[in-house]
Write a protein that holds these residues in place. Structure first.
Motif: not given
Length: 318
Positions: A67-70, A92-100, A114-120
């Motif tokens: 998965f490339d894009g950030h 890059d301060k974003t989250l990206r949603l991907w089709d697995v 600022n940096y996005v460090f964690c997500a769920n």
């Protein structure tokens, strides 16, 4: 009262290294099994996320998608409950949603400063929670990609965010030394966990039954809290964790254990009840930053920092 733990320890089956995956060109930041157990995902400072699929006999993992894009390093990834989607959190301060399955980018979630460090994802997978160096926790709508709520959560970078098993509560941790729980629908803070000392909190996650939270702090300690009562029940030590945000997790497929990475390049397994170290896994050549346990099988994945850059698969002897 004597805890009847001896039998369990003596029956412990050790994990051994079964595979090393070498796709990334820089430090690994996160490894996670998908909810259905068919894929393993890894994110890296090399700006990519990779997935690997498990063979039908569970014996090996082969590369599935990249998965490339950030535009900067990726710090975290999470799969949706149905394993169809993946979210990644980046410097890059974003989250990206991907089709697995296809590897296609579905949405870019912008708003953190600022940096996005964690997500769920929440268990319903209609919401994403994220934490950032901007000290906020954000709640996002998966369908629209819009930010639903900005929680002024902490006074230092947010190191981890997690939903409980029914999606009603969010827990967050921060370098400010606090763990906080939040009502997911209102965004109100429902609890702040305070210990006598407050070392920076490097990681937090709910137990599978949602009653406890596992908290990692930068004083080389993991603690298990009953978050309803605000009491610390168990403490796990012996590993090294004073610099990096190392993840830990619950192993529940064959007895109950706590698993963590460590700055001494090892993985540690503790028996949950007795708090005894039952195994120390050696093989990585740098800090083990992330660990994940397969949802059904006795398989552990680990990922390590920059002078190692590998993902390793550990399996229990049959």
């Amino acid at each position: 009262m004597e805890e009847p733990m001896e039998t369990e320890s003596s029956d412990y089956k050790p994990y051994t290294l079964s595979q090393t995956l070498t796709g990334h060109s820089s430090a690994i930041s996160c490894v996670k099994f998908s909810s259905d157990g068919r894929l393993l995902g890894s994110s890296s400072a090399d700006k990519t996320i990779r997935t690997y699929s498990i063979s039908s006999d569970d014996s090996s993992f082969t590369p599935a998608q990249t998965f490339d894009g950030h535009s900067q390093g990726v710090s975290d990834l999470a799969f949706s409950a149905d394993s169809r989607f993946m979210v990644s959190a980046s410097d890059d301060k974003t989250l990206r949603l991907w089709d697995v399955e296809s590897g296609a980018l579905i949405k870019t979630l912008r708003g953190h400063t600022n940096y996005v460090f964690c997500a769920n994802f929440n268990p319903q997978s209609n919401m994403i929670v994220s934490g950032s160096f901007d000290e906020t926790v954000r709640i996002w709508d998966v369908k629209t990609g819009k930010c639903l709520k900005v929680l002024p959560a902490h006074s230092d970078p947010v190191t981890a965010v997690d939903f409980n098993r029914d999606g009603s509560i969010i827990v967050s941790s921060s370098y400010d030394g606090l763990c906080r729980t939040w009502d997911a629908s209102t965004g109100h803070c429902t609890k702040t966990l305070i210990d006598d000392e407050n070392p920076p909190v490097s990681f937090v996650k709910f137990s599978p039954n949602g009653k406890f939270i596992l908290v990692g702090t930068l004083d080389n300690t993991l603690r298990l809290w009953n978050f309803q009562t605000g009491k610390c029940l168990k403490t796990y030590t012996g590993h090294k964790s004073s610099k990096f945000c190392i993840s830990s997790t619950f192993s529940v497929t064959n007895g109950k254990y706590i698993v963590s990475g460590s700055e001494d390049h090892c993985l540690y397994l503790w028996e949950l009840q007795s708090r005894k170290i039952v195994q120390k896994l050696e093989g990585h050549t740098d800090t083990v930053i992330s660990v994940s346990c397969h949802p059904e099988k006795n398989i552990i994945a680990s990922g390590a920092l920059g002078s190692d850059k590998t993902v390793k698969i550990w399996t229990q002897e049959k």
